[in-house]
Design an enzyme around this catalytic site. Structure first.
Site, PDB file in Angstrom:
ATOM      1  N   ASP A   1       0.525  38.431 -11.795  1.00  0.00           N
ATOM      2  CA  ASP A   1      -0.208  37.497 -11.216  1.00  0.00           C
ATOM      3  C   ASP A   1      -1.815  37.982 -11.665  1.00  0.00           C
ATOM      4  OD1 ASP A   1      -1.312  35.472  -9.074  1.00  0.00           O
ATOM      5  OD2 ASP A   1      -1.888  37.204  -7.992  1.00  0.00           O
TER       6      ASP A   1
ATOM      7  N   LYS B   1       5.841  39.522  -2.164  1.00  0.00           N
ATOM      8  CA  LYS B   1       4.287  39.611  -2.849  1.00  0.00           C
ATOM      9  C   LYS B   1       3.534  40.786  -2.386  1.00  0.00           C
ATOM     10  CE  LYS B   1       3.421  34.609  -3.590  1.00  0.00           C
ATOM     11  NZ  LYS B   1       2.625  33.625  -3.435  1.00  0.00           N
TER      12      LYS B   1
ATOM     13  N   LYS C   1       2.650  24.820  -3.131  1.00  0.00           N
ATOM     14  CA  LYS C   1       1.501  24.273  -2.884  1.00  0.00           C
ATOM     15  C   LYS C   1       1.471  22.922  -3.189  1.00  0.00           C
ATOM     16  CE  LYS C   1      -1.115  28.327  -4.379  1.00  0.00           C
ATOM     17  NZ  LYS C   1      -1.823  28.865  -5.428  1.00  0.00           N
TER      18      LYS C   1
ATOM     19  N   ARG D   1       0.763  -1.426  -0.010  1.00  0.00           N
ATOM     20  CA  ARG D   1       0.011   0.137   0.055  1.00  0.00           C
ATOM     21  C   ARG D   1       0.969   1.383  -0.012  1.00  0.00           C
ATOM     22  NH1 ARG D   1      -3.620   0.226  -2.414  1.00  0.00           N
ATOM     23  NH2 ARG D   1      -2.817   2.020  -3.369  1.00  0.00           N
TER      24      ARG D   1
ATOM     25  N   GLU E   1       6.065  40.285  -6.989  1.00  0.00           N
ATOM     26  CA  GLU E   1       4.559  39.873  -7.801  1.00  0.00           C
ATOM     27  C   GLU E   1       4.032  41.335  -7.985  1.00  0.00           C
ATOM     28  OE1 GLU E   1       1.638  37.031  -6.041  1.00  0.00           O
ATOM     29  OE2 GLU E   1       0.998  38.922  -5.035  1.00  0.00           O
TER      30      GLU E   1
END
Length: 302
Positions: A221, A165, A133, A98, A200
């Site tokens: 973005d 960002k 992510k 598994r 960004e």
């Protein structure tokens, strides 16, 4: 980079989670002397990734298990193909099954999806990259799978590069009283010449101040296609242009054709479907010490 040490650490933890006190079912149902051979079989076409991980799951369960990989990572396969052959003590093969499948199915799913994106933009100079992510604890595995599919990796962690960002810049300029350009120049002055600086932006009017700071990469973005084309024209080779947001298999070709250099795709790792692979086991009827299933290599007796 997917090192042997990373593989062992993650796979050992997975095996311990799955069988903290052994495999009760196999211990009760399977004779200790039974041997088995098995094939890792593809139920659908795809791109292979995770051969070393699959092997580690088997051999960390029992070092006497023999694994022969039929395909290297990055290799294409069709439904029905044999991707690897396994032979060894039946209890051990069943216990490892598994965990070995979970990991190789997910990695091959990522590689297969990545290969689809790469194929969509093959006529351009853009490259497909992943994001942070990723599944906690599995980043190295998933990043390797992206490379297996022909994609590339973004920064591996927060420690690898500066990526400013909108929230970073909002706090920085408010606290320092500096303009965006001066704030970024102050950041650049603190960095080694080998450390990458990416910023960004989400509006065209932000490009001038960012370009004036001499950053390495500008991420556009959630720009429209017209906005991406305009951004590429304004930047004019003074920085790497990355497109992010609203990227899927239906949009990626048009995005690449705007002239951007990099397209980051979070879905490669956060929304991927594990590929349908199976482990088909054949138990040797002889089930005695040294007995080997038909066609398998003779394993070392436990």
């Amino acid at each position: 980079m997917l090192t042997d040490q990373i593989i062992e650490t993650v796979v050992r933890a997975a095996l311990l989670e799955d069988a903290p006190w052994g495999d009760l079912t196999s211990q009760l149902l399977i004779p200790e002397t039974a041997y088995a051979s098995a094939r890792l079989a593809a139920r659908e076409p795809g791109t292979f990734s995770g051969g070393a991980v699959f092997t580690a799951a088997m051999k960390l369960t029992d070092p006497t298990i023999v694994v022969d990989l039929a395909l290297e990572d990055g290799g294409r396969f069709e439904a029905g193909d044999t991707l690897a052959s396994v032979s060894g003590p039946a209890r051990s093969v069943l216990q490892a099954e598994r965990v070995a499948l979970n990991l190789v199915q997910r990695m091959s799913g990522i590689a297969t999806l990545t290969a689809s994106y790469v194929a969509e933009i093959a006529h351009t100079s853009a490259r497909i990259v992943d994001t942070r992510k990723t599944t906690p604890g599995l980043r190295a595995f998933e990043r390797h799978a992206v490379r297996s599919g022909g994609g590339h990796n973004h920064r591996f962690s927060l420690s690898d590069a500066v990526m400013a960002k909108d929230n970073h810049l909002a706090v920085l300029t408010a606290q320092s009283g500096l303009s965006v350009t001066d704030a970024l120049l102050a950041v650049r002055a603190q960095l080694s010449h080998t450390t990458h600086l990416e910023v960004e932006v989400d509006r065209i009017d932000q490009l001038g101040p960012v370009l004036a700071a001499g950053v390495d990469t500008i991420m556009l973005d959630n720009f429209t296609l017209d906005g991406l084309r305009e951004g590429v024209e304004i930047i004019a080779g003074r920085a790497i242009v990355e497109a992010s947001g609203n990227v899927n298999l239906g949009t990626v070709r048009d995005i690449a054709e705007t002239g951007v250099d990099v397209i980051s795709v979070g879905a490669l790792t956060h929304s991927v479907r594990s590929l349908d692979l199976g482990l088909d086991v054949v138990v040797d009827a002889a089930a005695g010490p040294g007995a080997v299933a038909s066609g398998a290599e003779e394993p070392t007796a436990p």
